[in-house]
Scaffold this active site. Structure first.
Site, short mmCIF file in Angstrom:
data_model
loop_
_atom_site.label_atom_id
_atom_site.label_comp_id
_atom_site.label_asym_id
_atom_site.label_seq_id
_atom_site.Cartn_x
_atom_site.Cartn_y
_atom_site.Cartn_z
N SER A 1 50.59 -93.62 109.31
CA SER A 1 52.03 -93.50 109.58
C SER A 1 52.82 -93.99 108.38
CB SER A 1 52.40 -94.35 110.80
OG SER A 1 52.40 -95.74 110.46
N ASP A 2 54.08 -93.61 108.34
CA ASP A 2 55.00 -94.29 107.44
C ASP A 2 55.26 -95.67 108.03
OD1 ASP A 2 56.82 -94.90 105.46
OD2 ASP A 2 57.81 -92.95 105.52
N TRP A 3 55.91 -96.52 107.26
CA TRP A 3 56.03 -97.91 107.65
C TRP A 3 57.14 -98.13 108.69
CZ3 TRP A 3 52.16 -97.19 104.89
CH2 TRP A 3 51.33 -98.20 104.42
#
Length: 490
Positions: free
Chosen positions: A224-226
């Protein structure tokens, strides 16, 4: 000691497997010490390896030209060499995966991250992505090509739905990812924050399973992105999102309960853990599991490469009467006009930001080049900043006494500066950020900070002060409160 992925999986408890599918400590994957499974470290790119520190206060790092500049070179060999150099920089920060390249498409000039994307052209983006990834991974550091997919504007970036017809999706937005997967095989792919046609990119089975896995045959890890990319527990895992970063918001105990309720098959968990273990094997962390201290090494050969890439990325639109290159023998004076002439604006902000080893303004560079024989004059013209510029650190002395430049920074384990300071330091910038990292002994869930400095104006006149903060804040000058964002934040 590495003992085979299938063997490790057979020895892991369900809880251990689930724990590995979310990060820990901001940049690290979860280790399983009982079985000798080490942690893997990631670091932000794409134009440098920042390490685990904050955006501006971390260990110094080499800053390469932003991707939009690299794309202006149209030079895949050069971009591959930049990728090789970035691998060495990532190793200096003890990281095995660099979070780049960014191949989103510059569809609007208002895109907040346009500078860290290659181009508005999908073919050019694809060719440069392949070169970048080959350079990086050829030196043993994994790429994380991002943000998959259609994360191309800033407005409501984490929640907006990009409505895209199939042909545009295929020919424009997916193409750089598709070519990179088939020709460079990036070790990881980062899912985007946004929704695509009403379904979150991080739990979109059409994107993550049908296209990426089945159609393109991708067998690497999807992360995932953060912070705000993952929107659910079972749907994200079932769609093929292997790793939630930076910590379990939708995974952990929630995922364990989802498996026990039958919403997620243990075989699905095994598949994701297997891909993560395979990444650890590629990165060599089983052989070298020790965490290395971050280093700030300013390599001369990297300076030379930065200069070459920066020069080749310059685009000259007109050269009427052959004014350029300047002939020093004929010069008596040079006028530099514009707000960035005396600002070393070498990069954009956010996750592409690094604490650069050095930065030189165009004005200082030209003065150094022409020497004392030529007069160089400067006029700002218009301004171009959205927020007021940062304080000139050369005019700021830390604390209430002493000669060190910067801000004296005190940390308190309270929300209102009460109690004794837990940590004291000096910041060389008035831009302070905390992104998952706080000093030792400071409570990351609740702390407050006081910055003190003595500002000596360079010239007499009226001054405007600004204060921008994500949390509560207030500004005092000579003991008088002049900005109050503490009780009612603006």
């Amino acid at each position: 000691m590495y003992d085979g992925i299938e063997n490790l999986l057979s020895q892991m408890t369900l809880q251990e497997k689930v724990s590995m599918l979310a990060g820990t400590n901001m940049w690290y994957t979860v280790p399983v010490e009982r079985l000798g499974i080490p942690s893997l470290k990631t670091t932000d790119g794409p134009n440098g390896a920042r390490g685990a520190g904050g955006f501006t206060q971390g260990v110094k790092a080499t800053c390469f030209p932003a991707e939009i500049s690299l794309a202006s070179t149209w030079n895949t060999d050069l971009v591959e060499r930049v990728g090789q150099a970035l691998a060495r920089e990532a190793k200096m920060k003890g990281a095995q995966v660099l979070l780049g390249p960014t191949v989103n498409i510059q569809r609007s000039p208002l895109g907040g991250r346009n500078f860290e994307c290659f181009s508005e052209d999908p073919y050019l983006s694809a060719r440069l992505a392949v070169a970048y990834i080959n350079g990086l991974q050829g030196e043993g550091v994994g790429a994380s090509i991002k943000h998959y997919v259609c994360n191309d504007q800033e407005f409501k970036r984490t929640s907006i739905s990009s409505e895209v017809h199939e042909r545009a999706l295929r020919e424009i937005y997916l193409l750089p990812f598709q070519v990179a997967v088939r020709e460079a095989n990036p070790w990881t792919i980062m899912a985007a924050y946004n929704y695509v046609n009403g379904i979150a990119a991080s739990e979109n089975p059409y994107l993550l399973t049908d296209i990426l896995r089945r159609e393109w045959g991708y067998d690497g890890l999807v992360m995932s992105d953060w912070l705000f990319s993952v929107k659910s527990t079972a749907p994200s895992v079932n769609a093929g999102l292997d790793l939630e970063m930076p910590e379990p918001q939708w995974r952990g105990e929630k995922l364990l309960a989802a498996v026990e309720r039958g919403e997620v098959e243990e075989a699905t968990i095994d598949a994701s853990v297997s891909r993560l273990l395979q990444l650890l094997v590629k990165a060599g962390v089983f052989e070298h599991p020790e965490a290395l201290p971050e280093q700030a090494v300013d390599l001369p050969e990297h300076r030379t490469l930065i200069r070459e890439a920066g020069a080749e990325g310059i685009v000259l639109l007109k050269n009427e009467q052959h004014v350029l290159p300047l002939q020093r023998a004929q010069l008596t004076s040079i006028a530099m006009i514009g707000p960035n002439a005396r600002v070393a604006q070498i990069m954009g902000g956010g996750s592409a930001q690094v604490n650069a080893h050095y930065a030189i303004t165009p004005f200082d560079g030209i003065v150094a080049k022409v020497g004392d024989r030529v007069t160089v004059r400067y006029e700002e013209g218009c301004t171009n900043y959205r927020l007021l510029p940062l304080l000139d650190i050369g005019l700021l002395l830390a604390g209430t006494e002493g000669t060190e430049h910067g801000f004296a920074v005190e940390y308190f384990n309270s929300s209102d500066l009460s109690g004794s300071p837990i940590w004291k330091t000096v910041s060389r910038t008035s831009e302070l950020t905390w992104f998952g990292e706080v000093p030792e002994g400071v409570n990351p869930e609740q702390f407050s900070v006081r910055c003190t400095g003595r500002f000596t104006p360079g010239e007499t006149g009226p001054y405007t002060f600004g204060l921008a903060s994500a949390g509560l804040s207030r500004l005092f000058i000579d003991g008088q409160e002049v900005i109050e964002n503490w009780t009612q934040q603006k």
